[in-house]
Scaffold this active site. Structure first.
Site, PDB file in Angstrom:
ATOM      1  CB  CYS A   9     -20.112  34.203 -43.898  1.00 23.48           C
ATOM      2  SG  CYS A   9     -20.642  34.365 -45.886  1.00 23.48           S
ATOM      3  CB  CYS A  69     -19.108  37.215 -45.632  1.00 24.08           C
ATOM      4  SG  CYS A  69     -20.953  36.920 -45.586  1.00 24.08           S
TER       5      CYS A  69
END
Length: 102
Positions: free
Chosen positions: A23, A26
């Site tokens: 991600c 993230c």
């Protein structure tokens, strides 16, 4: 890390990064959270949980978007923050949550 030992049984507030490998957002906030962990060591604990490896927790906490940050106080969710934001915004949320959780 086990969720129970690292979050639910922790004696101090836990800032849990609910994320997933690969991600991009993230990965963007990961260094910010590492800085916050160092700056607030002893006051809060910062932990990371890969939802790809723990899909049952994603369902349990109704995580639909990542990154999601969740503050736990005594094993109970005190507040949730969704999305990648600059450090200043995340730090303001952390301080606001600390004030309301103590």
């Amino acid at each position: 890390m086990t969720f129970q030992s690292e979050v639910q049984e922790c004696a101090i507030l836990v800032l849990l990064d609910l994320c997933a490998e690969g991600c991009g957002l993230c990965d963007t906030i990961a260094p910010i959270l590492e800085e916050i962990a160092v700056e607030m060591k002893g006051g809060i604990k910062v932990a990371k949980l890969d939802l790809g490896e723990n899909p049952e927790l994603a369902a349990q906490f109704s995580v639909h978007l990542i990154p999601t940050l969740a503050f736990f106080n005594g094993g109970i969710v005190a507040d949730v923050f969704v999305g990648a934001q600059p450090k200043s915004t995340i730090v303001k949320w952390v301080h606001r949550t600390l004030l309301t959780s103590l």
